[in-house]
Design a protein around this motif. Sequence first.
Motif, PDB file in Angstrom:
ATOM      1  N   LEU A  59      15.356 -57.087  72.778  1.00 23.89           N
ATOM      2  CA  LEU A  59      16.506 -57.440  73.755  1.00 23.89           C
ATOM      3  C   LEU A  59      16.088 -58.555  74.602  1.00 23.89           C
ATOM      4  N   ASP A  62      16.406 -62.536  74.143  1.00 27.92           N
ATOM      5  CA  ASP A  62      17.923 -63.172  74.391  1.00 27.92           C
ATOM      6  C   ASP A  62      18.298 -62.592  75.699  1.00 27.92           C
ATOM      7  N   GLN A  65      22.307 -61.843  75.366  1.00 25.94           N
ATOM      8  CA  GLN A  65      22.463 -60.597  74.631  1.00 25.94           C
ATOM      9  C   GLN A  65      22.280 -59.578  75.424  1.00 25.94           C
ATOM     10  N   ASP A  68      24.989 -58.777  77.933  1.00 23.82           N
ATOM     11  CA  ASP A  68      25.970 -58.370  77.344  1.00 23.82           C
ATOM     12  C   ASP A  68      25.561 -56.832  77.058  1.00 23.82           C
ATOM     13  N   TYR A  69      24.739 -56.202  76.638  1.00 18.78           N
ATOM     14  CA  TYR A  69      24.239 -54.947  76.444  1.00 18.78           C
ATOM     15  C   TYR A  69      24.502 -54.021  77.769  1.00 18.78           C
TER      16      TYR A  69
END
Length: 108
Positions: A59, A62, A65, A68-69
């Motif tokens: 992770l 990015d 990303q 968002d996680y």
Amino acid sequence: MFGDFMGMMGKLKETQQKVQETKERLNTVMVDEQSADGLLRVILTANREIKSIAIDGSLLQDKEQLEDYLILTLNKAIDKATKVNETELAAVAKEGMPNIPGLDSFMK
């Protein structure tokens, strides 16, 4: 009449103490939440204090990303912790309420 009032005041003080003890105990109740694929894991107390975040290295490539996680997983964990917190505190508060006729039907 004053005896009942004094009894209720004593009961309320006892309930306040139990609520405080429950809040302190909730600092030791851990809520564990992870993303659907297990790449991000968050642990927080039932009082919604973050204790740890574990991020899979994949992770880190990015930024968007990862953000968002974090948002999704933290929000799910906070929601879970809030439910535990509210359930525990409501149970203590209800237990300590004075017995007032008709109050149960009013509270529903």
